[in-house]
Design a protein around this motif. Sequence first.
Motif, PDB file in Angstrom:
ATOM      1  N   GLU A  74     -20.379  20.337  20.848  1.00 48.96           N
ATOM      2  CA  GLU A  74     -19.914  19.315  21.626  1.00 48.96           C
ATOM      3  C   GLU A  74     -19.665  17.999  20.849  1.00 48.96           C
ATOM      4  O   GLU A  74     -20.800  17.872  20.019  1.00 48.96           O
ATOM      5  CB  GLU A  74     -20.906  18.794  22.680  1.00 48.96           C
ATOM      6  N   PRO A  75     -19.045  17.200  21.030  1.00 47.93           N
ATOM      7  CA  PRO A  75     -18.987  16.038  20.026  1.00 47.93           C
ATOM      8  C   PRO A  75     -20.024  14.997  20.721  1.00 47.93           C
ATOM      9  O   PRO A  75     -20.317  15.075  21.739  1.00 47.93           O
ATOM     10  CB  PRO A  75     -17.695  15.314  20.401  1.00 47.93           C
ATOM     11  N   CYS A  83     -13.911  15.858  30.356  1.00 45.26           N
ATOM     12  CA  CYS A  83     -13.125  15.968  28.994  1.00 45.26           C
ATOM     13  C   CYS A  83     -11.784  16.847  29.687  1.00 45.26           C
ATOM     14  O   CYS A  83     -11.911  17.520  30.753  1.00 45.26           O
ATOM     15  CB  CYS A  83     -13.850  17.088  28.281  1.00 45.26           C
ATOM     16  N   TRP A 122     -12.610  12.487  27.180  1.00 47.40           N
ATOM     17  CA  TRP A 122     -12.272  12.765  25.691  1.00 47.40           C
ATOM     18  C   TRP A 122     -11.477  13.964  25.739  1.00 47.40           C
ATOM     19  O   TRP A 122     -11.432  15.062  26.784  1.00 47.40           O
ATOM     20  CB  TRP A 122     -13.403  12.977  24.818  1.00 47.40           C
ATOM     21  N   PRO A 124     -10.366  17.378  22.886  1.00 46.08           N
ATOM     22  CA  PRO A 124     -10.260  18.129  21.504  1.00 46.08           C
ATOM     23  C   PRO A 124      -8.958  18.566  21.336  1.00 46.08           C
ATOM     24  O   PRO A 124      -8.236  19.212  22.238  1.00 46.08           O
ATOM     25  CB  PRO A 124     -11.314  19.153  21.683  1.00 46.08           C
ATOM     26  N   TYR A 125      -8.162  18.434  20.114  1.00 48.79           N
ATOM     27  CA  TYR A 125      -6.964  18.800  19.902  1.00 48.79           C
ATOM     28  C   TYR A 125      -6.903  19.000  18.449  1.00 48.79           C
ATOM     29  O   TYR A 125      -7.400  18.574  17.657  1.00 48.79           O
ATOM     30  CB  TYR A 125      -5.870  17.810  20.484  1.00 48.79           C
ATOM     31  N   ASP A 143      -8.641   8.713  18.374  1.00 50.56           N
ATOM     32  CA  ASP A 143      -9.476   9.287  17.827  1.00 50.56           C
ATOM     33  C   ASP A 143     -10.861   8.707  17.429  1.00 50.56           C
ATOM     34  O   ASP A 143     -10.637   7.616  16.989  1.00 50.56           O
ATOM     35  CB  ASP A 143      -9.036   9.987  16.300  1.00 50.56           C
ATOM     36  N   GLU A 151     -10.971  20.646  15.648  1.00 39.83           N
ATOM     37  CA  GLU A 151     -10.144  19.962  16.584  1.00 39.83           C
ATOM     38  C   GLU A 151     -10.475  18.635  16.457  1.00 39.83           C
ATOM     39  O   GLU A 151     -11.968  18.290  16.435  1.00 39.83           O
ATOM     40  CB  GLU A 151     -10.321  20.371  17.953  1.00 39.83           C
ATOM     41  N   SER A 152      -9.593  17.725  16.314  1.00 34.49           N
ATOM     42  CA  SER A 152     -10.076  16.289  16.307  1.00 34.49           C
ATOM     43  C   SER A 152     -10.411  15.884  17.873  1.00 34.49           C
ATOM     44  O   SER A 152     -10.032  16.583  18.589  1.00 34.49           O
ATOM     45  CB  SER A 152      -8.648  15.428  16.005  1.00 34.49           C
ATOM     46  N   ILE A 153     -11.256  14.770  17.893  1.00 31.26           N
ATOM     47  CA  ILE A 153     -11.659  14.347  19.345  1.00 31.26           C
ATOM     48  C   ILE A 153     -11.005  13.088  19.592  1.00 31.26           C
ATOM     49  O   ILE A 153     -11.212  12.025  18.531  1.00 31.26           O
ATOM     50  CB  ILE A 153     -13.215  14.250  19.380  1.00 31.26           C
TER      51      ILE A 153
END
Length: 158
Positions: A74-75, A83, A122, A124-125, A143, A151-153
């Motif tokens: 997890e971020p 999310c 948020w 993720p991608y 971001d 994956e960027s958050i």
Amino acid sequence: MITLRKITLENRRAMFNLEVSEDQRRFVASNLSSVASCYVLVTNGGHPFPFVIYADEQPVGFVMLVYGITGYEEPSIAEDNYCILRLMIDKQYQNRGYGREAMKRILEFIRTFPAGPAGYCWIPYKSDNIPAKKLYESYGFRDNGEVINDESITVLRL
């Protein structure tokens, strides 16, 4: 008009048959896999919200929202926040504004705080998924500099 509807016995097969194009498959898990993930999340204390995205009476996409993700890397923003873990529009319904309208409905739902209070949402991608990044940014997501599982958050204050 775009609406979010619960998965039912009547719409489940249509939802499982929705697919993105071949070149987009690396960006999103299948809807079947996502629904299976919902089961895992529920049995581990999470709160998933899977919906079929409808354009009038036609299923055109799928979204999986989560509050309280457990069992995943997890971020830092994850705890006690929502999310958008999965979002897809079927290949034959893309480029009609359905994704943009679905995001509006998704954020309206999240802002009802169905599983508990939160300050953020948020997503993720994959950073090379430029159409998704532009969509998210158009709704105010930014971001946060974290990258989890390649994956960027991106984050939005609710």
